[in-house]
Design an enzyme around this catalytic site. Structure first.
Site, short mmCIF file in Angstrom:
data_model
loop_
_atom_site.label_atom_id
_atom_site.label_comp_id
_atom_site.label_asym_id
_atom_site.label_seq_id
_atom_site.Cartn_x
_atom_site.Cartn_y
_atom_site.Cartn_z
N ASP A 23 -33.62 -38.71 4.79
CA ASP A 23 -32.76 -39.44 5.70
C ASP A 23 -32.22 -38.44 6.73
O ASP A 23 -31.70 -37.39 6.35
CB ASP A 23 -31.59 -40.05 4.91
CG ASP A 23 -31.25 -41.45 5.38
OD1 ASP A 23 -30.98 -41.59 6.59
OD2 ASP A 23 -31.23 -42.38 4.56
N ASP A 74 -31.15 -42.47 10.67
CA ASP A 74 -29.95 -43.28 10.59
C ASP A 74 -29.40 -43.63 11.97
O ASP A 74 -29.27 -42.75 12.83
CB ASP A 74 -28.90 -42.45 9.82
CG ASP A 74 -27.72 -43.27 9.36
OD1 ASP A 74 -27.93 -44.17 8.54
OD2 ASP A 74 -26.60 -43.01 9.83
N GLU A 119 -33.75 -46.46 12.14
CA GLU A 119 -32.84 -47.56 11.88
C GLU A 119 -32.30 -47.97 13.25
O GLU A 119 -31.39 -47.34 13.79
CB GLU A 119 -31.69 -47.13 10.96
CG GLU A 119 -30.90 -48.32 10.46
CD GLU A 119 -29.50 -47.97 10.00
OE1 GLU A 119 -28.91 -48.79 9.30
OE2 GLU A 119 -28.98 -46.90 10.35
N HIS A 144 -29.96 -50.13 0.93
CA HIS A 144 -28.64 -49.82 0.38
C HIS A 144 -27.50 -50.43 1.20
O HIS A 144 -26.34 -50.30 0.82
CB HIS A 144 -28.47 -48.30 0.33
CG HIS A 144 -28.48 -47.71 1.71
ND1 HIS A 144 -29.60 -47.73 2.52
CD2 HIS A 144 -27.51 -47.12 2.44
CE1 HIS A 144 -29.30 -47.17 3.67
NE2 HIS A 144 -28.05 -46.79 3.66
N ASP A 145 -27.82 -51.06 2.33
CA ASP A 145 -26.79 -51.69 3.16
C ASP A 145 -26.81 -53.21 3.04
O ASP A 145 -26.00 -53.88 3.69
CB ASP A 145 -27.00 -51.33 4.64
CG ASP A 145 -26.77 -49.86 4.92
OD1 ASP A 145 -25.95 -49.24 4.23
OD2 ASP A 145 -27.42 -49.34 5.85
C1 GLC Z 1 -26.51 -46.55 8.45
C2 GLC Z 1 -26.64 -46.34 6.97
C3 GLC Z 1 -25.35 -46.74 6.32
C4 GLC Z 1 -24.26 -45.86 6.86
C5 GLC Z 1 -24.22 -45.87 8.39
C6 GLC Z 1 -23.44 -44.71 8.91
O1 GLC Z 1 -26.33 -47.87 8.79
O2 GLC Z 1 -27.74 -47.03 6.47
O3 GLC Z 1 -25.40 -46.69 4.93
O4 GLC Z 1 -23.02 -46.27 6.36
O5 GLC Z 1 -25.50 -45.75 8.96
O6 GLC Z 1 -24.13 -43.51 8.68
#
Ligand code: GLC
Ligand code: CA
Length: 557
Positions: free
Chosen positions: A101, A202, A258, A332-333
């Site tokens: 990540d 991310d 992402e 995980h979100d």
């Molecule tokens: C992304 C991650 C999430 C995190 C956010 C801030 O959305 O997947 O888990 O809280 O970024 O880093």
């Protein structure tokens, strides 16, 4: 004849590990790297090609590792760099790859760069972050953070505010400063030289801030939106092309951003011209389908077939020939997919988990499986605020419940549906205490249904969700049509059935999924459509699909 260029990362199935909740090797209640290494044979048996680990770097864990205090060190709770090297070796020895990540939109406020930056206006690291003077006795602008409250934090020592699009312990890096880009790119090369195989990036769509103007305020919302200034900007695309030239092109990597946005955004980020990333995650079928009020994701809005199908059909067809995509419903979100899109009652859990798996694995795009999905793990449905661990939950509670705007019972119901902790409970390994996740006290409660839903039982049962996933993954590996075939939507108005066809070199694959708990009429469910590759029912009724039935039918023209 498809002209799709072949690549290993298009053919791959990726398994996401949330290390804190995967496997604890030393009894402190927290999953760790040695726990991962101890379960590599399980992942090999499942058949996945790539493992993506959520952040394992040094972190004070305000946001479970998405707040990094040292990019070149392993989080003490997770182990050591030697443990990491052994894990990587174990992954490579089994012919799998490792994706890390990359969290570089922000760091932890405990990162050495920020500790320096905070020391004062003339510190050499001041410009590594985004500092601004206040306006009219308040924050520099009206932006709200993704985790509730203002996106600005006041620093009394220097009399300025710093920007944090996430928690106040996650200050945003200033990518406009070339020294920041140099530092991030050096760090990426350092990991690539260690032998990793890719990055999941991310919130990469937010790195290019273009201005700091007030954003639009939705009716009833407490803050303005930063999206027009920070999301999908030309500046972000420029930084990504620079990253591509300076880092990514020197290695053979899987890169997934992402990013969200619409299909036009995805086509720019992951265009077949190879100028930026390999692929991105879209959020229209997960986050966006859910956000309908000023409370954002906190709502009772479900995920009806008609909406999900319209979104996924659009993504599948828009990207075709222009960009590579991803196929996922969980991470995980997000809450557990069987609880959200399927039916997690004891009667239908297994059938609907397999049906959703069929849909995801037979689509175009690199498939992402989130730990426990292959077992049909369900939401945690915590009853009390005390059971939660997520900063997002606590901040939302402050903003909406403690202020008297929302009744606690409503908020707890929405948390049970959609909160991130639903998917962060410990991996259910077996029926022993704490689901075999730890011999100590787990950092977050184990979901009580581990007595029935666990890896040991499913590996033993040839009819389990686990073995069904194993077969789906094997089909993708064996048949190019699953990876490279064109996607053609079918029955786009059907009230119960999600159907599509894949086409490659005169072969067709017809995928039929009943999204409901009632038998559905479906003329395509018939031998004349093709020979069956896989189904979650042993027998069929021609012209119909049983509740949550899925079938994949192959035919050579
Ligand atoms: C992304 C991650 C999430 C995190 C956010 C801030 O959305 O997947 O888990 O809280 O970024 O880093
Ligand atoms: Ca541990």
């Amino acid at each position: 004849m498809s002209m799709e260029k072949h690549a290993w990362w298009k053919e791959a199935v990726v398994y996401q590990i949330y290390p804190r909740s995967f496997a604890d090797s030393n009894g402190d209640g927290i999953g760790d790297l040695n726990g991962i290494t101890a379960h590599l044979d399980y992942l090999k048996q499942l058949g996945v090609d790539v493992i993506w680990v959520s952040p394992i770097y040094a972190s004070p864990n305000d946001d479970n590792g998405y707040d990094i205090s040292d990019y070149r060190a392993i989080m003490a709770e997770f182990g050591t760099m030697e443990d990491f090297d052994r894990m990587l070796e174990g992954i490579h020895a089994r012919g799998m790859k490792l994706v890390m990540d990359l969290v570089a939109n922000h760091t932890s406020d405990e990162h050495a760069w920020f500790v320096e930056s905070r020391k004062g206006r003339d510190n050499p690291y001041r410009d590594f972050y985004i500092w601004r003077d206040g306006k009219d006795g308040g924050a520099p602008n009206n932006w709200g953070s993704c985790f509730s409250g203002s996106a600005w934090e006041y620093d009394a020592a220097s009399g300025q505010y710093y920007l944090h699009l996430f928690s106040r312990k996650q200050p945003d890096l200033n990518w406009a400063n070339p020294k920041v880009r140099d530092a991030v790119f050096d760090m990426m090369k350092w990991w690539c030289d260690k032998g990793i195989d890719g990055f999941r990036m991310d919130v990469i769509s937010m790195i290019g801030k273009e201005n700091y103007d007030d954003g639009p305020v939705a009716p009833g919302a407490l803050y303005g939106s930063f999206i027009p200034s920070c999301q999908h900007t030309e500046t972000t695309h420029r930084y990504l092309r620079e990253m591509r030239r300076r880092v990514l092109d020197r290695y053979d990597l899987l890169t997934v951003g992402e990013a969200g946005g619409g299909t036009a955004d995805a086509i720019r980020y992951s265009s077949v011209d190879g100028s930026e990333l390999n692929m991105t995650f879209g959020f229209e079928h997960t986050d966006d389908i859910n956000d309908h009020t000023e409370l954002g994701k906190w709502s009772d809005h479900g995920s009806p077939l008609a909406e999900v199908r319209a979104v996924l059909n659009r993504w599948q067809t828009d990207l075709q020939g222009k960009a590579w995509g991803t196929s996922y419903m969980s991470n995980h979100d997000q809450p557990r997919q069987v609880s959200r899109f399927g039916n997690d009652s004891p009667l239908w859990r297994e059938k609907s988990a397999k049906m959703l798996g069929t849909l995801l694995h037979m689509m175009r795009g690199t498939v992402f499986v989130y730990q426990g999905e292959e077992l049909g793990m369900t939401n945690a449905y915590f009853k009390s605020l005390d059971d939660y661990r997520d900063v997002e939950v606590f901040n939302a509670w402050k903003q909406w419940v403690e202020s008297g705007r929302i009744h606690p019972q409503d908020m707890l119901r929405w948390y049970g549906r959609i909160a991130r902790d639903n998917a962060r409970t410990p991996m259910q390994w077996d029926a022993s205490a704490n689901a075999g996740f730890t011999t100590g006290t787990p950092w977050i409660r184990v979901t009580p249904n581990y007595l029935e839903i666990n890896a040991e039982a499913e590996v033993r049962d040839p009819d389990s969700v686990f073995h069904y996933y194993r077969k789906l993954i094997a089909l993708r590996h064996r048949h190019p049509i699953v990876v490279y075939g064109d996607y053609v939507p079918l029955l786009t108005d059907d009230p119960q059935v999600y159907a599509f066809r894949r086409e490659l070199d005169g072969e067709t694959l017809t995928v039929l999924c009943n999204w409901t708990d009632r038998t559905a009429p479906c003329a395509l469910s018939d031998e004349s459509t093709g020979e069956e590759w896989i189904s979650n029912y042993p027998e069929h009724k021609p012209g119909f699909l049983f509740p949550y039935e899925a079938r994949v039918l192959w035919k050579k023209a």
